[in-house]
Design a protein around this motif. Structure first.
Motif, PDB file in Angstrom:
ATOM      1  N   ILE A 147       3.065  -3.476 -20.118  1.00  0.00           N
ATOM      2  CA  ILE A 147       2.613  -4.840 -20.390  1.00  0.00           C
ATOM      3  C   ILE A 147       1.871  -4.885 -21.726  1.00  0.00           C
ATOM      4  CG2 ILE A 147       1.011  -6.653 -19.611  1.00  0.00           C
ATOM      5  CD1 ILE A 147       1.802  -5.965 -16.763  1.00  0.00           C
ATOM      6  N   GLY A 148       2.216  -5.905 -22.501  1.00  0.00           N
ATOM      7  CA  GLY A 148       1.610  -6.096 -23.816  1.00  0.00           C
ATOM      8  C   GLY A 148       2.402  -5.497 -24.953  1.00  0.00           C
ATOM      9  N   ALA A 149       3.352  -4.587 -24.637  1.00  0.00           N
ATOM     10  CA  ALA A 149       4.128  -3.936 -25.694  1.00  0.00           C
ATOM     11  C   ALA A 149       5.255  -4.847 -26.181  1.00  0.00           C
ATOM     12  CB  ALA A 149       4.705  -2.623 -25.181  1.00  0.00           C
ATOM     13  N   TYR A 150       5.606  -4.669 -27.437  1.00  0.00           N
ATOM     14  CA  TYR A 150       6.766  -5.374 -27.982  1.00  0.00           C
ATOM     15  C   TYR A 150       7.987  -4.449 -27.885  1.00  0.00           C
ATOM     16  CZ  TYR A 150       3.927  -9.184 -29.787  1.00  0.00           C
ATOM     17  OH  TYR A 150       3.099 -10.270 -29.882  1.00  0.00           O
ATOM     18  N   ARG A 151       9.117  -5.018 -27.509  1.00  0.00           N
ATOM     19  CA  ARG A 151      10.351  -4.254 -27.368  1.00  0.00           C
ATOM     20  C   ARG A 151      11.538  -5.037 -27.941  1.00  0.00           C
ATOM     21  NH1 ARG A 151       7.411  -0.675 -26.958  1.00  0.00           N
ATOM     22  NH2 ARG A 151       7.129   0.798 -25.220  1.00  0.00           N
ATOM     23  N   ILE A 152      12.506  -4.290 -28.437  1.00  0.00           N
ATOM     24  CA  ILE A 152      13.804  -4.887 -28.805  1.00  0.00           C
ATOM     25  C   ILE A 152      14.697  -4.762 -27.581  1.00  0.00           C
ATOM     26  CG2 ILE A 152      15.835  -4.692 -30.280  1.00  0.00           C
ATOM     27  CD1 ILE A 152      13.947  -3.525 -32.435  1.00  0.00           C
ATOM     28  N   HIS A 161      19.963  -5.492 -16.023  1.00  0.00           N
ATOM     29  CA  HIS A 161      20.108  -4.142 -16.578  1.00  0.00           C
ATOM     30  C   HIS A 161      20.472  -4.182 -18.067  1.00  0.00           C
ATOM     31  CE1 HIS A 161      19.665  -1.815 -12.871  1.00  0.00           C
ATOM     32  NE2 HIS A 161      20.290  -2.803 -12.272  1.00  0.00           N
ATOM     33  N   PRO A 162      19.507  -4.469 -18.922  1.00  0.00           N
ATOM     34  CA  PRO A 162      19.778  -4.499 -20.371  1.00  0.00           C
ATOM     35  C   PRO A 162      20.450  -3.213 -20.845  1.00  0.00           C
ATOM     36  CG  PRO A 162      17.543  -5.236 -19.892  1.00  0.00           C
ATOM     37  CD  PRO A 162      18.090  -4.707 -18.609  1.00  0.00           C
ATOM     38  N   ASP A 163      21.326  -3.362 -21.843  1.00  0.00           N
ATOM     39  CA  ASP A 163      21.996  -2.186 -22.415  1.00  0.00           C
ATOM     40  C   ASP A 163      21.025  -1.324 -23.210  1.00  0.00           C
ATOM     41  OD1 ASP A 163      24.366  -3.274 -21.435  1.00  0.00           O
ATOM     42  OD2 ASP A 163      24.795  -4.316 -23.315  1.00  0.00           O
ATOM     43  N   ARG A 164      20.112  -1.967 -23.932  1.00  0.00           N
ATOM     44  CA  ARG A 164      19.184  -1.244 -24.795  1.00  0.00           C
ATOM     45  C   ARG A 164      17.778  -1.815 -24.635  1.00  0.00           C
ATOM     46  NH1 ARG A 164      23.472   0.787 -25.344  1.00  0.00           N
ATOM     47  NH2 ARG A 164      24.534   1.483 -27.250  1.00  0.00           N
ATOM     48  N   ILE A 165      16.782  -0.922 -24.586  1.00  0.00           N
ATOM     49  CA  ILE A 165      15.369  -1.289 -24.640  1.00  0.00           C
ATOM     50  C   ILE A 165      14.737  -0.316 -25.628  1.00  0.00           C
ATOM     51  CG2 ILE A 165      13.198  -1.510 -23.380  1.00  0.00           C
ATOM     52  CD1 ILE A 165      14.847  -1.917 -20.827  1.00  0.00           C
ATOM     53  N   LEU A 166      14.316  -0.828 -26.781  1.00  0.00           N
ATOM     54  CA  LEU A 166      13.853   0.041 -27.856  1.00  0.00           C
ATOM     55  C   LEU A 166      12.468  -0.343 -28.343  1.00  0.00           C
ATOM     56  CD1 LEU A 166      17.010   0.236 -30.176  1.00  0.00           C
ATOM     57  CD2 LEU A 166      16.194   1.999 -28.610  1.00  0.00           C
ATOM     58  N   ASP A 167      11.688   0.658 -28.700  1.00  0.00           N
ATOM     59  CA  ASP A 167      10.455   0.438 -29.445  1.00  0.00           C
ATOM     60  C   ASP A 167      10.849  -0.073 -30.837  1.00  0.00           C
ATOM     61  OD1 ASP A 167       8.216   1.105 -31.312  1.00  0.00           O
ATOM     62  OD2 ASP A 167       7.335   1.930 -29.478  1.00  0.00           O
ATOM     63  N   PRO A 168      10.162  -1.096 -31.365  1.00  0.00           N
ATOM     64  CA  PRO A 168      10.525  -1.617 -32.699  1.00  0.00           C
ATOM     65  C   PRO A 168      10.584  -0.549 -33.784  1.00  0.00           C
ATOM     66  CG  PRO A 168       8.975  -3.093 -31.622  1.00  0.00           C
ATOM     67  CD  PRO A 168       9.068  -1.875 -30.748  1.00  0.00           C
ATOM     68  N   LYS A 169       9.864   0.573 -33.600  1.00  0.00           N
ATOM     69  CA  LYS A 169       9.919   1.645 -34.587  1.00  0.00           C
ATOM     70  C   LYS A 169      11.310   2.263 -34.674  1.00  0.00           C
ATOM     71  CE  LYS A 169       5.088   2.964 -33.797  1.00  0.00           C
ATOM     72  NZ  LYS A 169       4.205   4.038 -33.276  1.00  0.00           N
ATOM     73  N   LEU A 170      12.097   2.107 -33.588  1.00  0.00           N
ATOM     74  CA  LEU A 170      13.438   2.699 -33.537  1.00  0.00           C
ATOM     75  C   LEU A 170      14.535   1.675 -33.815  1.00  0.00           C
ATOM     76  CD1 LEU A 170      12.963   4.926 -30.354  1.00  0.00           C
ATOM     77  CD2 LEU A 170      12.785   5.613 -32.750  1.00  0.00           C
ATOM     78  N   ALA A 171      14.164   0.537 -34.385  1.00  0.00           N
ATOM     79  CA  ALA A 171      15.138  -0.536 -34.618  1.00  0.00           C
ATOM     80  C   ALA A 171      16.322  -0.067 -35.451  1.00  0.00           C
ATOM     81  CB  ALA A 171      14.452  -1.721 -35.302  1.00  0.00           C
ATOM     82  N   ALA A 172      16.071   0.843 -36.382  1.00  0.00           N
ATOM     83  CA  ALA A 172      17.147   1.296 -37.270  1.00  0.00           C
ATOM     84  C   ALA A 172      18.217   2.075 -36.524  1.00  0.00           C
ATOM     85  CB  ALA A 172      16.571   2.153 -38.397  1.00  0.00           C
ATOM     86  N   THR A 173      17.916   2.576 -35.314  1.00  0.00           N
ATOM     87  CA  THR A 173      18.909   3.354 -34.557  1.00  0.00           C
ATOM     88  C   THR A 173      19.881   2.470 -33.793  1.00  0.00           C
ATOM     89  OG1 THR A 173      17.527   3.507 -32.564  1.00  0.00           O
ATOM     90  CG2 THR A 173      17.211   5.191 -34.254  1.00  0.00           C
ATOM     91  N   LEU A 174      19.611   1.170 -33.742  1.00  0.00           N
ATOM     92  CA  LEU A 174      20.503   0.249 -33.030  1.00  0.00           C
ATOM     93  C   LEU A 174      21.528  -0.305 -34.010  1.00  0.00           C
ATOM     94  CD1 LEU A 174      21.008  -1.234 -30.291  1.00  0.00           C
ATOM     95  CD2 LEU A 174      19.647  -3.116 -31.214  1.00  0.00           C
ATOM     96  N   PRO A 175      22.811   0.041 -33.851  1.00  0.00           N
ATOM     97  CA  PRO A 175      23.816  -0.468 -34.796  1.00  0.00           C
ATOM     98  C   PRO A 175      23.984  -1.976 -34.643  1.00  0.00           C
ATOM     99  CG  PRO A 175      24.881   0.629 -32.947  1.00  0.00           C
ATOM    100  CD  PRO A 175      23.415   0.871 -32.790  1.00  0.00           C
ATOM    101  N   GLN A 186       7.723  -9.696 -26.221  1.00  0.00           N
ATOM    102  CA  GLN A 186       6.570  -8.984 -25.678  1.00  0.00           C
ATOM    103  C   GLN A 186       6.658  -8.936 -24.160  1.00  0.00           C
ATOM    104  OE1 GLN A 186       2.728 -10.820 -26.306  1.00  0.00           O
ATOM    105  NE2 GLN A 186       1.685  -8.842 -26.352  1.00  0.00           N
ATOM    106  N   VAL A 187       6.331  -7.789 -23.562  1.00  0.00           N
ATOM    107  CA  VAL A 187       6.325  -7.650 -22.105  1.00  0.00           C
ATOM    108  C   VAL A 187       5.063  -8.313 -21.572  1.00  0.00           C
ATOM    109  CG1 VAL A 187       6.381  -6.034 -20.172  1.00  0.00           C
ATOM    110  CG2 VAL A 187       7.547  -5.459 -22.320  1.00  0.00           C
ATOM    111  N   THR A 188       5.230  -9.275 -20.646  1.00  0.00           N
ATOM    112  CA  THR A 188       4.068 -10.024 -20.157  1.00  0.00           C
ATOM    113  C   THR A 188       3.802  -9.840 -18.671  1.00  0.00           C
ATOM    114  OG1 THR A 188       5.446 -11.995 -19.793  1.00  0.00           O
ATOM    115  CG2 THR A 188       4.323 -11.801 -21.928  1.00  0.00           C
ATOM    116  N   GLU A 189       4.824  -9.428 -17.878  1.00  0.00           N
ATOM    117  CA  GLU A 189       4.580  -9.348 -16.434  1.00  0.00           C
ATOM    118  C   GLU A 189       5.615  -8.449 -15.767  1.00  0.00           C
ATOM    119  OE1 GLU A 189       4.268 -12.371 -12.544  1.00  0.00           O
ATOM    120  OE2 GLU A 189       4.690 -13.178 -14.566  1.00  0.00           O
ATOM    121  N   HIS A 190       5.187  -7.696 -14.733  1.00  0.00           N
ATOM    122  CA  HIS A 190       6.082  -6.945 -13.850  1.00  0.00           C
ATOM    123  C   HIS A 190       6.036  -7.600 -12.467  1.00  0.00           C
ATOM    124  CE1 HIS A 190       7.068  -2.971 -15.934  1.00  0.00           C
ATOM    125  NE2 HIS A 190       6.454  -3.716 -16.852  1.00  0.00           N
ATOM    126  N   ARG A 191       7.186  -7.850 -11.879  1.00  0.00           N
ATOM    127  CA  ARG A 191       7.254  -8.462 -10.553  1.00  0.00           C
ATOM    128  C   ARG A 191       8.033  -7.549  -9.613  1.00  0.00           C
ATOM    129  NH1 ARG A 191       8.960 -14.698 -12.152  1.00  0.00           N
ATOM    130  NH2 ARG A 191       7.024 -15.216 -13.311  1.00  0.00           N
TER     131      ARG A 191
END
Length: 703
Positions: free
Chosen positions: A122-127, A143-157, A77-82
């Motif tokens: 903030i507050g959103a869940y991400r893969i 610099h993460p390679d992937r940041i996905l909404d959990p609804k799109l989890a199936a698109t991540l091999p 879960q995203v909790t803070e931006h700095r």
């Protein structure tokens, strides 16, 4: 009816732009990576552009269980931006994500803040997926390679293939278009023997291609699998079919005996500054016996660097001259052709033989004079490059064609050269030692002679592996070598399959060494014009420059006796055979020689084994056996080479049983179905077109 490419293959031979998402800009980058001088990148080039590795993106149960130092995938879960402090413009933007077991700081340099606020509210869940590291005791991911909404989890091999890239093509783009190319592979007729395929659990060709581009685990992308083994065997079979057709063609043409009296050979041997080795004498005798027979000679002369193959070739050409017939020696580069001509001319002159040079650079009156001499028989021996293939080159009576560095030329080029005369005998030479069993399988249409000894007087070369962290010490050692009168090769690495990057590496090292040693330093690389290359090599040979910074263009044949030191930078990036070839450029004079293998650690298991064998041995045949064990025969012989065949698949390992099976199957098939007209023969034609075995296709079309 002459066989044409089956229409079922047309989708694969379409340009890469036929694939969805490949526009002009991307096509240009693909041309650079996968095309060549004959064609732009095609769908088939992408289909055969297989993954070189894979990234494991299977999710961890929690942040606490995510592996440190590796690619990790987790939900948080995203909790803070700095944001970066106002007075520190170059500081990164940070985002904190967490779960019940811990937190991770996501780090972004030169951040697009609005985009990050939208992507990571903030507050959103991400893969999140990327390399997880510890920084000051805290988990972070830059610099993460992937940041996905959990609804799109199936698109991540779960396992993401990794491909060779070039500038202008990203990893995800390459994965997408390579997979698209694989999807265009049609269902093809089965060319494998049904029982053999069943014994080896071979799946259909299309299924194997699909599996290679969609690996289910890390081994499927990097190790030997049934799918890779299937495609590799297909390639072996196509090559062996081509060789079987060449063998049949050779048998069709009657030979012609070429018998000499030995006078010219005796004159040459008397003029030599050294005594022939036992291996050289045996090879000369074998070749002479072949030339005296009414059948055409087709022999491979295999010898380690410095074993004296060129002298053996000269004695064979002298035997042809004794019978009042002509010979040609073809080299892969102008530099090597000119060196051969310069070295052989004095010996030929001692025997009264007229020798000439013919490359693409000979123009005007000089070229006409050589062509006239060949046509009227005044010239006994001509040394040259592929220019010897040209239609305007005609011989009075060509008896022998010698092809140097066999792996740089294909079977078709050998046939073209052999067609320049009546029943021309062919001798091909390689300085890349090949294990004998492999040589017999690979060069199945040839007899083999081996030179395993080195001429007397050659001193051993001391080889050391040194970390790049000791670069300054190496430069100091080079300076001391120059003070003692030595000359030095400094070889820069092949950074990747890119001439531009290769040249840039050499240019950078050239400038650094020139700052230290001034005009003593020269530069040589493959992108220089021919005259500039010759001038750079001549300056080094003549001693005007004392350090030659070079790419691997010096690998083949260049001989400077005063060069006694070689530095190979990033030696871990080179194959064993190439390291051995490069080292063979020194140790040709009276001084003790040293080869320094600079490596960047930590070394992988295979790279460490390569450097160890290089330190332990100068025996090219032992090194070749080790190379075969470490990397398989595809690497011993080179991949994507211009010779025969042009490997499309870099195999991990193919055992001797499969090699022998491909050879035996090909021979039996051609004996039973010479024109490949049975149903299986028709499928084999498809295979030959698929792997672009042009020489086989031409022979079939000729009937």
């Amino acid at each position: 009816m002459k066989p044409l490419r089956p229409s079922v293959l047309d989708p694969l031979f379409a340009p890469a732009t036929a694939l969805s998402g490949v526009g002009p800009k991307l096509a240009k980058a693909l041309d650079k990576l996968l095309g060549d001088e004959t064609h732009a990148a095609r769908v088939i080039d992408l289909m055969f552009h297989l993954p070189t590795g894979a990234i494991d993106r299977r999710p961890s149960e929690s942040i606490a269980e995510a592996p440190i130092g590796e690619v990790a995938t987790f939900s948080a879960q995203v909790t803070e931006h700095r944001p970066a402090p106002p007075n520190k413009a170059k500081a990164p933007y940070r985002v904190i994500v967490e779960d019940e077991t811990g937190d991770v700081t996501l780090v972004f340099f030169h951040a697009d803040v609005r985009h990050l606020l939208q992507t990571l509210p903030i507050g959103a869940y991400r893969i999140i997926s990327g390399k997880l590291e510890l920084w000051d005791g805290m988990r972070q991911m830059v610099h993460p390679d992937r940041i996905l909404d959990p609804k799109l989890a199936a698109t991540l091999p779960s396992v993401e293939p990794v491909y060779g890239l070039t500038e202008g093509i990203g990893g995800r783009v390459m994965a997408r278009i390579a997979a698209g190319a694989a999807e265009r592979c049609p269902d093809l007729p089965e060319w494998q023997d049904e029982a053999f395929a069943a014994r080896n659990d071979f799946v259909p060709f299309r299924d194997a291609i699909h599996a290679l581009h969609h690996p289910v685990d890390l081994k499927a992308a990097t190790g030997e699998t049934v799918a890779r083994r299937r495609i590799a065997y297909d390639e072996l079979l196509a090559s062996q079919i081509a060789l079987a057709l060449v063998r049949r063609q050779q048998k069709k043409a009657a030979g012609r005996a070429t018998a000499g009296d030995g006078v010219l050979r005796h004159a040459i041997e008397t003029a030599l500054p050294f005594t022939l080795t036992d291996g050289q004498r045996k090879a000369i005798a074998d070749i002479h016996d072949d030339m005296e027979k009414p059948e055409r000679m087709l022999r491979l002369l295999q010898g380690d660097v410095g074993s004296g193959k060129t002298v053996v070739a000269l004695m064979a050409m002298a035997a042809a001259a004794e019978a009042r017939r002509q010979s040609v020696l073809m080299a892969p580069t102008e530099i090597l052709a000119r060196q051969h001509a310069e070295r052989l001319a004095p010996l030929a002159d001692k025997a009264g033989l007229k020798l000439a040079l013919l490359t693409g650079r000979e123009k005007g009156a000089g070229r006409r004079q050589v062509l006239e001499g060949l046509a009227n028989g005044e010239i006994d021996i001509v040394v040259g490059t592929h220019a010897l293939f040209q239609e305007g080159v005609a011989f009075h009576d060509l008896a022998l064609a010698v092809v140097d560095e066999q792996h740089r030329f294909g079977v078709h080029q050998r046939l073209l050269l052999g067609a320049k005369g009546e029943a021309v005998d062919i001798l091909v030479m390689t300085a890349t030692p090949i294990p004998r069993t492999l040589a017999l399988t690979w060069f199945g249409d040839m007899d083999v002679s081996i030179l395993s000894e080195k001429p007397a007087g050659r001193k051993p070369i001391t080889t050391r592996a040194i970390s790049l962290e000791r670069y300054d010490e190496v430069v100091g050692a080079v300076g001391r070598a120059l003070e003692s009168g030595a000359q030095v090769y400094w070889v820069c690495p092949l950074v990747q399959e890119s001439d531009t990057l290769d040249v840039a590496a050499a240019q950078e090292r050239f400038e650094a060494l020139q700052d230290l040693f001034g005009d003593k330093v020269g530069l040589l690389h493959g992108q220089m014009p021919g005259r500039d290359k010759d001038a750079a090599m001549a300056a080094f040979s003549g001693g005007q420059t004392r350090v030659l910074v070079s790419t691997t263009v010096i690998e083949v044949g260049v001989d400077v006796p005063n060069a006694s030191v070689m530095v190979i930078e990033h030696a871990e990036r080179f194959g064993l055979a190439q390291l051995h070839q490069l080292r063979g450029r020194i140790g040709r004079g009276s001084a003790a020689s040293t080869c320094l293998l600079l490596y960047k650690g930590p070394l992988g298991q295979v790279a460490e084994a390569r450097l160890t064998i290089m330190r332990e041995s100068e025996d090219g045949f032992r090194i070749a056996e080790e190379d075969l064990r470490l990397r398989g025969e595809g690497e011993v012989l080179g991949t994507r080479q211009s010779g025969s065949p042009d490997w499309r698949i870099a195999r991990p390992e193919i055992d001797g049983d499969l090699l022998a099976a491909a050879r035996d199957d090909a021979r039996l098939l051609i004996e039973r179905d010479p024109q490949l007209e049975t149903p299986r023969g028709q499928a084999i034609r498809t295979l030959l077109y698929l792997f672009e075995r042009d020489v086989a296709i031409r022979l079939l079309r000729a009937g």
